[in-house]
Motif scaffolding. Structure first.
Motif, short mmCIF file in Angstrom:
data_model
loop_
_atom_site.label_atom_id
_atom_site.label_comp_id
_atom_site.label_asym_id
_atom_site.label_seq_id
_atom_site.Cartn_x
_atom_site.Cartn_y
_atom_site.Cartn_z
N VAL A 51 10.97 -10.15 -3.84
CA VAL A 51 10.75 -10.46 -2.78
C VAL A 51 12.05 -11.08 -1.66
O VAL A 51 12.29 -10.20 -0.75
CB VAL A 51 10.36 -12.27 -2.71
CG1 VAL A 51 9.97 -12.70 -1.77
CG2 VAL A 51 8.69 -11.71 -2.84
N LEU A 52 13.18 -10.70 -3.14
CA LEU A 52 14.59 -10.49 -2.23
C LEU A 52 15.08 -9.18 -2.17
O LEU A 52 15.52 -9.36 -1.19
CB LEU A 52 15.28 -11.55 -3.92
CG LEU A 52 14.75 -12.57 -3.61
CD1 LEU A 52 16.24 -13.20 -5.33
CD2 LEU A 52 15.38 -13.64 -2.73
N ARG A 81 12.93 -8.75 1.13
CA ARG A 81 14.10 -9.46 2.56
C ARG A 81 15.46 -9.10 3.02
O ARG A 81 15.41 -8.49 4.00
CB ARG A 81 14.23 -11.04 1.71
CG ARG A 81 14.52 -11.56 2.97
CD ARG A 81 14.91 -13.01 2.62
NE ARG A 81 16.50 -13.03 1.91
CZ ARG A 81 17.52 -12.42 2.23
NH1 ARG A 81 17.67 -11.90 3.07
NH2 ARG A 81 18.51 -11.95 1.25
N ARG A 82 16.22 -8.04 1.89
CA ARG A 82 16.94 -7.19 2.43
C ARG A 82 16.71 -6.32 2.59
O ARG A 82 17.30 -5.88 4.34
CB ARG A 82 17.92 -7.25 1.04
CG ARG A 82 18.92 -8.05 0.49
CD ARG A 82 19.43 -7.21 -1.13
NE ARG A 82 18.96 -6.74 -1.88
CZ ARG A 82 18.57 -7.30 -3.26
NH1 ARG A 82 18.79 -8.47 -2.88
NH2 ARG A 82 17.95 -7.21 -3.24
N ASP A 83 15.56 -5.73 2.92
CA ASP A 83 15.14 -4.42 3.06
C ASP A 83 14.86 -5.03 5.04
O ASP A 83 15.21 -3.98 5.60
CB ASP A 83 14.28 -3.07 2.85
CG ASP A 83 14.41 -3.11 1.32
OD1 ASP A 83 15.72 -3.31 1.40
OD2 ASP A 83 13.72 -2.61 0.95
N LYS A 84 14.08 -6.13 5.21
CA LYS A 84 14.06 -6.59 6.45
C LYS A 84 14.65 -6.97 7.95
O LYS A 84 14.55 -7.51 8.69
CB LYS A 84 12.85 -7.37 6.30
CG LYS A 84 12.14 -6.67 5.24
CD LYS A 84 10.78 -5.68 6.10
CE LYS A 84 9.32 -5.16 5.95
NZ LYS A 84 9.08 -3.99 6.89
N ALA A 85 15.93 -7.57 6.53
CA ALA A 85 16.86 -8.03 6.82
C ALA A 85 17.39 -8.09 8.25
O ALA A 85 17.82 -8.48 9.36
CB ALA A 85 18.14 -8.35 5.96
N ARG A 86 17.57 -6.90 9.04
CA ARG A 86 17.38 -6.21 10.33
C ARG A 86 16.58 -6.57 11.51
O ARG A 86 17.15 -7.49 12.59
CB ARG A 86 17.37 -4.82 10.55
CG ARG A 86 18.67 -4.74 10.28
CD ARG A 86 19.00 -2.67 9.73
NE ARG A 86 18.01 -2.71 8.79
CZ ARG A 86 16.93 -1.40 8.61
NH1 ARG A 86 16.41 -1.13 9.57
NH2 ARG A 86 16.45 -1.29 7.26
N ASP A 87 15.48 -7.45 11.04
CA ASP A 87 14.69 -7.92 11.62
C ASP A 87 15.12 -9.48 12.18
O ASP A 87 15.18 -9.92 10.98
CB ASP A 87 13.07 -8.40 10.96
CG ASP A 87 12.06 -8.97 12.18
OD1 ASP A 87 12.59 -9.46 13.20
OD2 ASP A 87 11.28 -8.32 11.53
N LEU A 109 6.15 -17.14 0.29
CA LEU A 109 7.51 -16.62 0.19
C LEU A 109 7.47 -15.62 1.42
O LEU A 109 8.46 -14.92 1.65
CB LEU A 109 8.25 -16.24 -1.59
CG LEU A 109 8.11 -16.55 -2.28
CD1 LEU A 109 8.84 -15.60 -3.14
CD2 LEU A 109 8.47 -18.07 -1.63
N VAL A 110 6.23 -14.73 1.74
CA VAL A 110 6.75 -14.24 3.28
C VAL A 110 5.60 -14.28 3.98
O VAL A 110 4.47 -14.59 4.10
CB VAL A 110 6.13 -12.33 2.14
CG1 VAL A 110 7.10 -11.80 1.19
CG2 VAL A 110 5.11 -12.83 1.82
N PRO A 111 6.02 -13.66 5.21
CA PRO A 111 5.75 -14.48 6.28
C PRO A 111 3.65 -13.76 6.43
O PRO A 111 2.77 -14.88 6.88
CB PRO A 111 5.98 -13.71 7.84
CG PRO A 111 6.73 -13.06 6.87
CD PRO A 111 7.33 -12.78 5.44
N THR A 112 3.01 -12.03 5.71
CA THR A 112 2.10 -12.00 6.08
C THR A 112 1.05 -12.08 4.68
O THR A 112 2.14 -11.28 4.10
CB THR A 112 1.96 -10.91 6.97
OG1 THR A 112 2.52 -9.70 6.41
CG2 THR A 112 2.49 -11.28 8.10
#
Length: 179
Positions: A73-74, A77-83, A30-33
């Motif tokens: 994971v969600l 994702r919310r924390d990284k939403a700016r990316d 579910l995540v890129p790395t």
């Protein structure tokens, strides 16, 4: 279940180590790395330990842990939403659903293979009886007549065989999880 007593600690470690590889694979899908997955897995472990008292039955640990992992994971994702390289929520949901489905299919395939292996261990006559009783249109009373037995005796034999298969499956899955 109190998360601070030694029995809870032992239970948590046993359940977590048994399911950690599948859980890590789920998060990783579910995540890129890998680094992202490792970061999330640390949080998952902390949350699972903190919320252990909410687990109603250790047999449900896997499902519960996957739910916690999905929420972590969600949250990540919310924390990284700016990316701008982060997927939309719809894509995340689709990936999570697909990954959960894949893990369930793998689990079902493993269970099916274990059943087949256990069936192979039965004597030929017992396996043949199971095939006749559950594999076709043959009625139990007809099988009983052919065997020169009562239908109740056939039901009892079938029950014992089912219990034997269940025990075999449980032992194999238990040894597979701790191998």
């Amino acid at each position: 279940m109190e998360a601070t007593n030694p029995d809870s600690y032992d239970l948590f470690l046993r359940c977590y180590t048994r399911h950690e590889p599948a859980l890590r694979g789920y998060v990783r899908s579910l995540v890129p790395t890998r680094d992202d997955a490792s970061e999330i897995m640390q949080e998952v472990a902390v949350v699972l330990w903190r919320k252990l008292s909410e687990l109603d039955d250790p047999e449900n640990f896997r499902k519960w842990a996957f739910g916690v992992a999905r929420m972590q994971v969600l949250s990540w994702r919310r924390d990284k939403a700016r990316d701008r390289h982060i997927f939309t929520e719809e894509v995340w949901e689709m990936l999570a659903d697909e990954s959960t489905s894949l893990h369930q299919k793998e689990h079902q395939a493993r269970m099916h293979q274990t059943l087949l292996n256990c069936l192979k261990r039965l004597p030929d006559d017992k396996r043949h009886l199971l095939e006749r009783a559950y594999g076709g249109d043959t009625r139990i009373d007809n099988i009983a007549k052919e065997e020169g037995r009562t239908p109740m005796s056939i039901y009892k034999v079938l029950h014992r065989l089912r219990m034997k298969l269940l025990e075999c499956i449980q032992q194999n899955l238990k040894s597979e999880n701790f191998a």
